[in-house]
Design an enzyme around this catalytic site. Structure first.
Site, PDB file in Angstrom:
ATOM      1  N   PHE A 122       0.856  -1.181   0.000  1.00 45.57           N
ATOM      2  CA  PHE A 122       0.000   0.000   0.000  1.00 45.57           C
ATOM      3  C   PHE A 122       0.891   1.230   0.000  1.00 45.57           C
ATOM      4  O   PHE A 122       2.073   1.138   0.346  1.00 45.57           O
ATOM      5  CB  PHE A 122      -0.878  -0.016   1.248  1.00 45.57           C
ATOM      6  CG  PHE A 122      -2.355   0.152   0.947  1.00 45.57           C
ATOM      7  CD1 PHE A 122      -2.998  -0.716   0.095  1.00 45.57           C
ATOM      8  CD2 PHE A 122      -3.091   1.165   1.547  1.00 45.57           C
ATOM      9  CE1 PHE A 122      -4.356  -0.584  -0.172  1.00 45.57           C
ATOM     10  CE2 PHE A 122      -4.450   1.307   1.287  1.00 45.57           C
ATOM     11  CZ  PHE A 122      -5.082   0.438   0.435  1.00 45.57           C
ATOM     12  N   GLN A 235      -7.493  14.880   4.853  1.00 45.31           N
ATOM     13  CA  GLN A 235      -6.873  14.097   3.788  1.00 45.31           C
ATOM     14  C   GLN A 235      -7.725  14.000   2.531  1.00 45.31           C
ATOM     15  O   GLN A 235      -8.904  13.664   2.585  1.00 45.31           O
ATOM     16  CB  GLN A 235      -6.581  12.681   4.278  1.00 45.31           C
ATOM     17  CG  GLN A 235      -5.955  11.797   3.208  1.00 45.31           C
ATOM     18  CD  GLN A 235      -5.455  10.473   3.753  1.00 45.31           C
ATOM     19  OE1 GLN A 235      -6.230   9.629   4.180  1.00 45.31           O
ATOM     20  NE2 GLN A 235      -4.151  10.306   3.766  1.00 45.31           N
ATOM     21  N   HIS A 237      -8.057  11.734  -0.568  1.00 41.79           N
ATOM     22  CA  HIS A 237      -7.649  10.462  -1.162  1.00 41.79           C
ATOM     23  C   HIS A 237      -7.433  10.742  -2.637  1.00 41.79           C
ATOM     24  O   HIS A 237      -8.251  11.396  -3.271  1.00 41.79           O
ATOM     25  CB  HIS A 237      -8.751   9.419  -0.959  1.00 41.79           C
ATOM     26  CG  HIS A 237      -8.315   8.025  -1.261  1.00 41.79           C
ATOM     27  ND1 HIS A 237      -8.058   7.595  -2.535  1.00 41.79           N
ATOM     28  CD2 HIS A 237      -8.071   6.960  -0.446  1.00 41.79           C
ATOM     29  CE1 HIS A 237      -7.686   6.315  -2.494  1.00 41.79           C
ATOM     30  NE2 HIS A 237      -7.683   5.915  -1.236  1.00 41.79           N
ATOM     31  N   LEU A 251     -15.219   6.382  -3.390  1.00 39.17           N
ATOM     32  CA  LEU A 251     -13.842   5.905  -3.284  1.00 39.17           C
ATOM     33  C   LEU A 251     -13.482   4.819  -4.293  1.00 39.17           C
ATOM     34  O   LEU A 251     -14.242   3.907  -4.541  1.00 39.17           O
ATOM     35  CB  LEU A 251     -13.608   5.359  -1.872  1.00 39.17           C
ATOM     36  CG  LEU A 251     -12.156   4.998  -1.563  1.00 39.17           C
ATOM     37  CD1 LEU A 251     -11.281   6.240  -1.568  1.00 39.17           C
ATOM     38  CD2 LEU A 251     -12.057   4.284  -0.239  1.00 39.17           C
ATOM     39  N   GLU A 254      -7.288   2.297  -2.714  1.00 35.39           N
ATOM     40  CA  GLU A 254      -5.859   2.350  -2.982  1.00 35.39           C
ATOM     41  C   GLU A 254      -5.368   0.960  -3.377  1.00 35.39           C
ATOM     42  O   GLU A 254      -4.320   0.803  -3.992  1.00 35.39           O
ATOM     43  CB  GLU A 254      -5.138   2.833  -1.714  1.00 35.39           C
ATOM     44  CG  GLU A 254      -3.691   3.172  -1.931  1.00 35.39           C
ATOM     45  CD  GLU A 254      -3.124   4.000  -0.786  1.00 35.39           C
ATOM     46  OE1 GLU A 254      -3.883   4.772  -0.181  1.00 35.39           O
ATOM     47  OE2 GLU A 254      -1.933   3.869  -0.508  1.00 35.39           O
ATOM     48  N   ARG A 285      -0.498   9.481   0.204  1.00 40.43           N
ATOM     49  CA  ARG A 285      -1.738   9.994  -0.386  1.00 40.43           C
ATOM     50  C   ARG A 285      -1.677  11.488  -0.691  1.00 40.43           C
ATOM     51  O   ARG A 285      -2.186  11.942  -1.712  1.00 40.43           O
ATOM     52  CB  ARG A 285      -2.912   9.705   0.542  1.00 40.43           C
ATOM     53  CG  ARG A 285      -3.295   8.260   0.507  1.00 40.43           C
ATOM     54  CD  ARG A 285      -4.384   7.929   1.483  1.00 40.43           C
ATOM     55  NE  ARG A 285      -4.812   6.555   1.289  1.00 40.43           N
ATOM     56  CZ  ARG A 285      -5.655   5.918   2.102  1.00 40.43           C
ATOM     57  NH1 ARG A 285      -6.146   6.540   3.152  1.00 40.43           N
ATOM     58  NH2 ARG A 285      -5.993   4.689   1.852  1.00 40.43           N
ATOM     59  N   HIS A 350     -11.324  12.271   2.237  1.00 41.65           N
ATOM     60  CA  HIS A 350     -11.335  10.891   2.688  1.00 41.65           C
ATOM     61  C   HIS A 350     -11.255  10.737   4.199  1.00 41.65           C
ATOM     62  O   HIS A 350     -11.867   9.847   4.771  1.00 41.65           O
ATOM     63  CB  HIS A 350     -10.159  10.165   2.041  1.00 41.65           C
ATOM     64  CG  HIS A 350     -10.173   8.692   2.252  1.00 41.65           C
ATOM     65  ND1 HIS A 350     -11.254   7.922   1.892  1.00 41.65           N
ATOM     66  CD2 HIS A 350      -9.261   7.838   2.772  1.00 41.65           C
ATOM     67  CE1 HIS A 350     -10.998   6.661   2.183  1.00 41.65           C
ATOM     68  NE2 HIS A 350      -9.804   6.576   2.735  1.00 41.65           N
ATOM     69  N   ARG A 385      -2.381  10.641   6.748  1.00 37.75           N
ATOM     70  CA  ARG A 385      -2.569   9.268   7.207  1.00 37.75           C
ATOM     71  C   ARG A 385      -2.179   8.273   6.126  1.00 37.75           C
ATOM     72  O   ARG A 385      -2.480   8.462   4.953  1.00 37.75           O
ATOM     73  CB  ARG A 385      -4.031   9.035   7.589  1.00 37.75           C
ATOM     74  CG  ARG A 385      -4.316   7.599   7.976  1.00 37.75           C
ATOM     75  CD  ARG A 385      -5.731   7.388   8.442  1.00 37.75           C
ATOM     76  NE  ARG A 385      -6.725   7.469   7.379  1.00 37.75           N
ATOM     77  CZ  ARG A 385      -7.007   6.468   6.539  1.00 37.75           C
ATOM     78  NH1 ARG A 385      -6.360   5.326   6.618  1.00 37.75           N
ATOM     79  NH2 ARG A 385      -7.936   6.621   5.607  1.00 37.75           N
TER      80      ARG A 385
END
Lengths: 584, 252, 242
Positions: A122, A235, A237, A251, A254, A285, A350, A385
């Site tokens: 990730f 954040q 995304h 969404l 990821e 991100r 996000h 994050r």
């Protein structure tokens, strides 16, 4: 007019029925406390369900070199070092145990060929670290927690909205809440309260968040005297859907990039080569989101203003097995077959890194008896994050908050009291908009709030725009005092919305104030007028307090890491890699 | 709350046909098959034409039990099919309207016991009828082999292929697939086990069998219909030969 | 684009109600839930609809659209060209208001299912093939559309006798877990009433997660019940095998 209300007395009251709340409830109940969970949705529907990619824990099942030090290192680095390092330390150390505990409770993760829990790569994680179940990991976790909670002695109140925290002699005393079903009221008194109500991503229009993410708990705690920290850190995304309009912001996990998806601009260029040649699509991100934004600004966007994401080279069978939800989502909602064609993605709100300031070990706030865990709490993620860290967050700190509350009630005698008059006054305030035909429309105010946040405190920010945004937000705050909700008390979404909007306005003011004060670019905060990351700002967090109804902003020093932990950053590479001698 | 006209549920099936088409077709097909079977039981005494034997009349051995020839055989596959998980769906929908189609309102009968009481509790015995059906299947394979062995004028026999041989081979193959794709078999062969891996991580034999049968099982409904029609067709073909309406075709 | 859609939405509460028509402008890719949100924001702020994620993950927005049991967030408005879109609450559960129904019965039943009882402590060694089966069942989003369409619950009001497809799938996922040691067969045959299911498969048809509820869940459970109650011979063989 005095309203009848139910009375419930508990040892520990948990507000929020997502992963963090349920985990806290299990911890508290296993410690023998009388526990209630309040949730504004049905059980098992909380926003946790939306987490897709996985839960980050250094189990080392796929990459044995992984360990808590590397997870710590990755998390601090992507948080740009304004994280509460003590939180990050316990987090990295305890995440593996929390994941295994889920397995014990019935969660069924994808498996490695050796039969262990599978872990996938990730963004900005040094190793393959995310335990997952296809692209529905959050669903697996909330279901497991739901099933666990049904076996322990916890009272669950579903579809109930808490509107105010009561304080008795400086100590939290309980809350008043109304049942969404019929609008009747209930007073919950408790010796300790845990807030686990998630984030406030609904303050933005293009968002991956569900309707619940309106920051209720954080706003309640804030009004009750709790401090908020790092509120400016919101954040984006990098990959949300951008077309059709009905699903804009939804969404795209990821996991698509984790499984090998490539980002390209309208000219076919793999543009991440320019912005982060080492980590490419799997950069953090904030970096990927900004890169897409910059490409679009430079005129190299896709037809609907995003970037192309392409996973077709993995073959239909692989895609359908590893990303079944994504495949279906695009088929059903956008008529796009992601096994055959590239698709458009763009940044979407996000996660809110900031939140209630808590003690790293007990999750205690500055208000005695009040605890917070999960997205509504701040400090763990710093300025950005990492994917997979939120699911680990709710497990680690959900448990810690439950344990912390338990410890608190064991160490503090007596039960705080709530005055009848206070309850009646709050009920009167809450009921005021019901049935009113004239007044501000909460849906319209919500839309305007989202507009302000998008235009003034979005992915790119600058001083004058933020100042303007603050003015608009303060005007909105005034108008919001006269919201109306025509109709009855029976499941009236307009009325529910009144509370959501009020809570979001409170938090958005703190977001903007924080963003104004942080005159630098760091993580999610990108100031066009202050494009560099400045050392002096790396030493402070911005903390907000409610004083006489006004939001006041202060600075608070970032705690310095122990020498031992600092050494981890002197190795020249991430810990596991530095030790094993592999090149990054 | 009363159902108003616009809330008739499941108004269209997947194919776009009206929701009532499928249950009525089921009733029609199964009804005609039933009438045909009864006609065989009561009015026909043989299914033999040279080396071809109708599946309705196999086996011909009666071990001294004297009943109508077709009835002697028919009960076993009939009970196997009547308790089949696929046919049950079609039968409950078509004949009992329980329900006719998804969401279509039923009359609010007070007494619905599903498969918890007589007679439908008998459906739990499906696996027993599967065993018996398997025995019948063995005879049908013997018949199919015999269908390739033609008598020679003046005694003896020879291998040959006629249209009837092929029909009987196809028929018994379809019946085999119908039997092997059965839900009960899927369970018995491996579905009932909790673990599919050996200690060393390799798949168990039962897993492999279950996996294969599972794939066939997805087509169980299809096999159910085509095998029923093939049985029917095989009998019709042989019966037309018996009555001399058509003449046998021999390829070599 | 001035295209207009007509929705006819049930408005009412426990005491009854009727459908009411709304006309709204169409937006490309719009789902029925978007249309309802538009109505809320512009025409009927108190229109009650339960929803959370708007991404078919949470299973909150179950309803009946033109007679079919569906998720509002996954049903596109352009699936219904030139026809009025009728939106009604789930039929099987009591209406609270408009499209919101009281589904608490399902949670009561979930609570009555014996939980996962592993024989050993995690970490487990389990292979993908061992868990494929149960992962299918764990995709369930608890939208309760299967409970809604199941004729035993819907038309025979047999909620006391049969717990419905969702509970069957939950029990299947536990019974088929390689490490679970609890026995739910007596419960299945007894108060959970698996015998009431007559495998007419509507649950499978409406499942938005595409779970093969009947073939992979309920029928294997029925066979497990048959193992114990209707197959003394097989039981004997299994005993000797152990």
């Amino acid at each position: 007019m005095s309203e009848n209300f139910e009375r419930h007395a508990y040892d520990i009251l948990i507000i929020g029925s997502g992963g963090a709340g349920l985990r806290a409830a299990v911890a508290a109940a296993e410690g023998g406390a009388k526990v209630a969970v309040l949730g504004k949705s049905l059980l098992g529907k909380a926003h946790t369900v939306m987490a897709e990619g996985g839960v980050a824990a250094s189990l080392g099942n796929v990459d044995p070199a992984d360990g808590w030090e590397t997870h710590f290192y990755d998390t601090m680095r992507s948080g740009h070092f304004i994280n509460n390092y003590k939180m990050v330390e316990v987090f990295a150390k305890e995440a593996p145990d929390r994941v295994l505990e889920l397995e014990q409770w019935g969660a069924v993760f994808d498996r490695t060929p050796e039969g262990r829990i599978m872990q996938r790569p990730f963004g900005a994680h040094t190793f393959r670290r995310l335990a997952h179940v296809g692209d529905r990991t959050g669903m697996e976790i909330i279901r497991t927690m739901e099933q666990k909670i049904l076996t322990v002695n916890v009272d669950v109140f579903q579809e109930i909205t808490a509107t105010k925290l009561f304080i008795d002699n400086g100590r939290v005393a309980g809350t008043v809440a109304y049942y969404r079903e019929d609008g009747r009221f209930a007073l919950f008194t408790a010796k300790a309260v845990v807030i686990a109500t998630g984030g406030w991503g609904k303050a933005y229009k293009v968002t991956s968040n569900s309707w619940e993410s309106t920051g209720d708990g954080a706003a309640l705690a804030f009004r009750a005297g709790a401090e908020l920290v790092d509120m400016e850190m919101v954040q984006f995304h990098p990959t949300g859907m951008v077309w059709p309009p009905g699903v804009r912001g939804l969404l795209v996990t990821e996991g698509v990039r984790g499984e090998g998806g490539l980002l390209r601009n309208s000219e076919g260029e793999r543009f991440m080569e320019k912005y982060d040649p080492q980590r490419m699509e799997l950069s953090s991100r904030d970096v990927v989101a900004r890169s897409i934004y910059k490409e679009v600004q430079a005129g190299r966007g896709t037809p609907h203003g995003g970037a192309w994401l392409d996973i077709t080279h993995k073959g239909p069978e692989y895609i359908k097995r590893k990303l079944p939800g994504m495949y279906q989502q695009f088929m059903a909602l956008a008529d796009v077959d992601i096994t055959k064609t590239k698709f458009e993605v763009g940044p979407t709100i996000h996660y809110t890194m900031g939140g209630i300031k808590v003690d790293a070990l007990t999750c205690a706030t500055n208000v005695p008896g009040l605890f917070a865990a999960g997205e509504c709490a701040g400090g763990l993620h710093g300025a950005n994050r990492l994917g997979g860290n939120s699911l680990a967050d709710i497990l680690v700190f959900g448990k810690r908050a439950g344990d912390g509350a338990l410890e608190f009630i064991q160490g503090h005698e007596g039960t705080p009291k709530v005055e009848e008059a206070e309850v009646q006054a709050e009920i009167e305030r809450v009921l005021q908009p019901v049935g009113q035909e004239s007044g501000e429309n909460p849906y319209a105010l919500h839309e305007q709030l989202q507009e302000i946040m998008a235009n003034h405190a979005g992915i790119s920010r600058n001083g004058p725009e933020l100042e303007q945004g603050l003015q608009k937000m303060l005007e909105l705050k005034e108008r919001a005092k006269s919201m109306s909700a025509p109709g009855s008390r029976t499941f009236n979404p307009g009325w529910h919305s009144v509370h959501d909007v009020r809570n979001m306005i409170t938090l958005c003011e703190a977001i903007i104030r924080g963003a104004i004060e942080r005159k630098e670019s760091r993580g999610a905060q990108w100031r066009l007028d202050h494009p560099d990351e400045l050392e002096e700002y790396g030493k402070i967090n911005f903390v907000h307090k409610m004083e006489d109804g006004e939001v006041k902003t202060y600075t608070s020093p970032v705690a310095e890491m122990t020498a031992e932990l600092q050494e981890l950053f002197q190795l020249g590479a991430a810990p596991g890699i530095a030790k094993s001698g592999k090149k990054e | 709350m009363a159902q108003s006209a616009e809330t008739i549920h499941g108004s269209k099936s997947k194919s776009g046909a009206a929701w009532w088409v499928e249950p009525y077709l089921t009733v029609l097909a199964l009804g005609l098959f039933g009438v045909y079977s009864l006609w065989l039981v009561f009015f026909q005494h043989t299914g033999q034409f040279q080396n071809y034997l109708s599946p309705f009349f196999s086996p011909t051995e009666d071990w001294g039990i004297k009943v109508l020839p077709a009835l002697w055989v028919l009960w076993a596959p009939l009970l196997f099919r009547a308790t089949c998980y696929y046919y049950r769906k079609e039968i409950y929908r078509g004949f009992f309207h329980d329900p006719m189609a998804c969401g279509v309102p039923e009359s609010r009968r007070k007494f619905y016991f599903g498969e918890t009481r007589f007679p439908f509790i008998w459906t739990n015995l499906h696996r027993w009828f599967w065993y018996i059906a398997l025995v019948v299947l063995v005879f049908l394979w013997i018949d199919a082999v015999k269908a390739f062995i033609f008598p020679v004028a003046g005694g003896g026999s020879t291998f040959g292929v006629g249209l009837g041989s092929l029909i009987m081979l196809v028929n018994v193959s379809l019946l085999t697939m119908y039997s092997l794709s059965c839900h009960a078999f899927r369970h018995l062969v491996g579905g009932g086990s909790q673990k599919f891996s050996c200690a060393d991580g390799s798949p168990t034999t039962r897993y492999k069998l279950w996996n294969t049968v599972s794939r066939w099982n997805e087509k169980h409904g299809l096999f159910a219909w085509v095998s029923m029609f093939s049985v029917w067709f095989t009998d019709v073909y042989i019966r037309l030969l018996i009555y001399g309406v058509i003449h046998p075709v021999r390829f070599f | 684009m001035a295209e207009e859609i007509t929705l006819s939405v049930f408005r009412g509460d426990r005491s009854g109600g009727r459908e009411q028509e709304y006309k709204i402008p169409a937006v490309p890719g719009m789902v029925v839930l978007d249309a309802l949100h538009y109505i809320q924001a512009h025409q009927a702020p108190d229109l009650a609809v339960r929803w959370n994620c708007k991404a078919a993950h949470c299973g909150s927005c179950s309803a009946e659209i033109n007679g079919s049991a569906k998720l509002l967030c996954k049903t596109r408005v352009d699936d219904y060209t030139d026809e009025v879109i009728h939106v009604r609450p789930m039929h099987t559960f009591p209406v609270i208001k408009d499209l919101v129904t009281d589904v608490s019965w399902n949670y009561e039943k979930l609570r009555q299912i014996p939980a996962f009882q592993p024989a050993i402590k995690a970490p487990f060694t389990l292979h993908q093939r061992d868990v494929d089966r149960i992962q299918e069942f764990r995709k369930c989003i608890e939208c309760f559309l299967c409970q809604n369409i199941c004729h035993v619950l819907r038309d025979h009001s047999a909620k006391d006798a049969y717990w419905g497809p969702r509970m069957m799938i939950r029990m299947a996922e536990l019974q088929m877990h390689p490490l679970d040691t609890a026995d739910r067969i007596d419960l299945l045959k007894g108060s959970a009433g698996i015998g009431y299911c007559n495998i007419t498969k509507c649950c499978t048809v409406v499942c938005p997660q595409g779970i093969n509820i009947t073939d992979n869940g309920i029928i294997p459970l029925k066979e497990r019940v048959a193992d114990k109650y209707f197959d003394p011979l097989g039981g004997l063989v299994r005993k000797m095998h152990k």
